[in-house]
Enzyme design. Structure first.
Site, PDB file in Angstrom:
ATOM      1  NE  ARG A 106       8.757  -0.937 -10.827  1.00 21.58           N
ATOM      2  CZ  ARG A 106       9.139  -0.435  -9.662  1.00 21.58           C
ATOM      3  NH1 ARG A 106       8.806  -1.042  -8.547  1.00 21.58           N
ATOM      4  NH2 ARG A 106       9.845   0.679  -9.610  1.00 21.58           N
ATOM      5  CB  THR A 110       7.864   3.116 -17.907  1.00 19.78           C
ATOM      6  OG1 THR A 110       7.151   1.871 -17.768  1.00 19.78           O
ATOM      7  CG2 THR A 110       8.400   3.241 -19.326  1.00 19.78           C
ATOM      8  CG  ASP A 202       7.209 -11.806  -3.614  1.00 15.00           C
ATOM      9  OD1 ASP A 202       6.269 -12.584  -3.868  1.00 15.00           O
ATOM     10  OD2 ASP A 202       7.741 -11.082  -4.472  1.00 15.00           O
ATOM     11  CG  ASP A 205       9.024 -15.008  -4.349  1.00 15.99           C
ATOM     12  OD1 ASP A 205       8.704 -15.534  -5.428  1.00 15.99           O
ATOM     13  OD2 ASP A 205       9.846 -14.076  -4.244  1.00 15.99           O
TER      14      ASP A 205
END
Length: 211
Positions: A106, A110, A202, A205
């Site tokens: 990501r 933006t 997550d 993770d």
């Protein structure tokens, strides 16, 4: 919940049990990894129900008969890195599948997905493509992945998720009505960090112990 015709919720006792293990914050990395692999087995079995097949004449030990086989080669595309947690389960059912990879990050300025690694087979138009991505959150990365696959020629694509969020589901089913999406659960919302709620945290993770 979305009423999109191209969304299929894989909801049975076994998938719910595996998802419960994945959701539980007490689940250790080894058990989380195993549950994700086993859920992938269930998801792939469901997604292949809608794969095209072709008839073939074979001979059993007794007689000649007609059988059906999947009509083309399969390409599994895990979205890095969490998608790797579903790969072994998918390969257990489709051991001859080709494996491609999509890596996106990501852009913090933006908030748009940016490719950092792409490795796909040539002649992707010949393949039946299964995208492996445990978490469908905003839908931005997944939509970008599908755009790339179509750009490379893929014509038959299905996407498999452990958990999907309603906002992401609405986006991808709208932007890609020709793609089928499978999720073990559709959760109602995202938090301020775009984490799925209630979700399972997550996935990357938890799969790799980098909490």
């Amino acid at each position: 919940m979305s009423e999109a015709k191209n969304l299929f919720v894989v909801d049975g006792p076994l998938s719910r049990h595996k998802l419960a293990v994945l959701r539980d914050e007490r689940t250790p990395t080894t058990d989380f990894r195993q549950a994700m692999r086993e859920l992938a087995l269930i998801m792939v079995a469901e997604a292949t129900r809608r794969m095209p097949t072709r008839p073939e004449r074979i001979r059993t030990p007794l007689v000649e008969t007609e059988v059906e086989q999947i009509s083309g080669p399969v390409c599994l595309v895990p979205v890095l890195r969490a998608g790797l947690g579903m790969l072994d389960g998918a390969l257990a059912l489709l051991p001859r599948a080709t494996v491609g990879f999509m890596g996106l990050r990501r852009d913090e300025e933006t908030a748009l997905p940016v490719e950092y690694y792409v490795n796909l087979p040539r002649n992707l138009e010949d393949y039946l493509v299964l995208v492996l991505d445990p978490m469908l959150a905003t839908g931005g990365s997944l939509s970008a992945t599908i755009d790339k696959l179509k750009e490379e020629g893929a014509a038959w694509i299905s996407c498999l998720h452990a958990v999907a969020a309603e906002p992401g589901v609405e986006r991808v089913t709208r932007e890609h009505p020709d793609v089928n999406f499978y999720a073990a659960a559709v959760d109602p919302e995202l938090d301020e960090r775009s984490f799925i709620v209630p979700g399972l945290g997550d996935a990357g993770d938890r799969l790799y112990g980098t909490l």
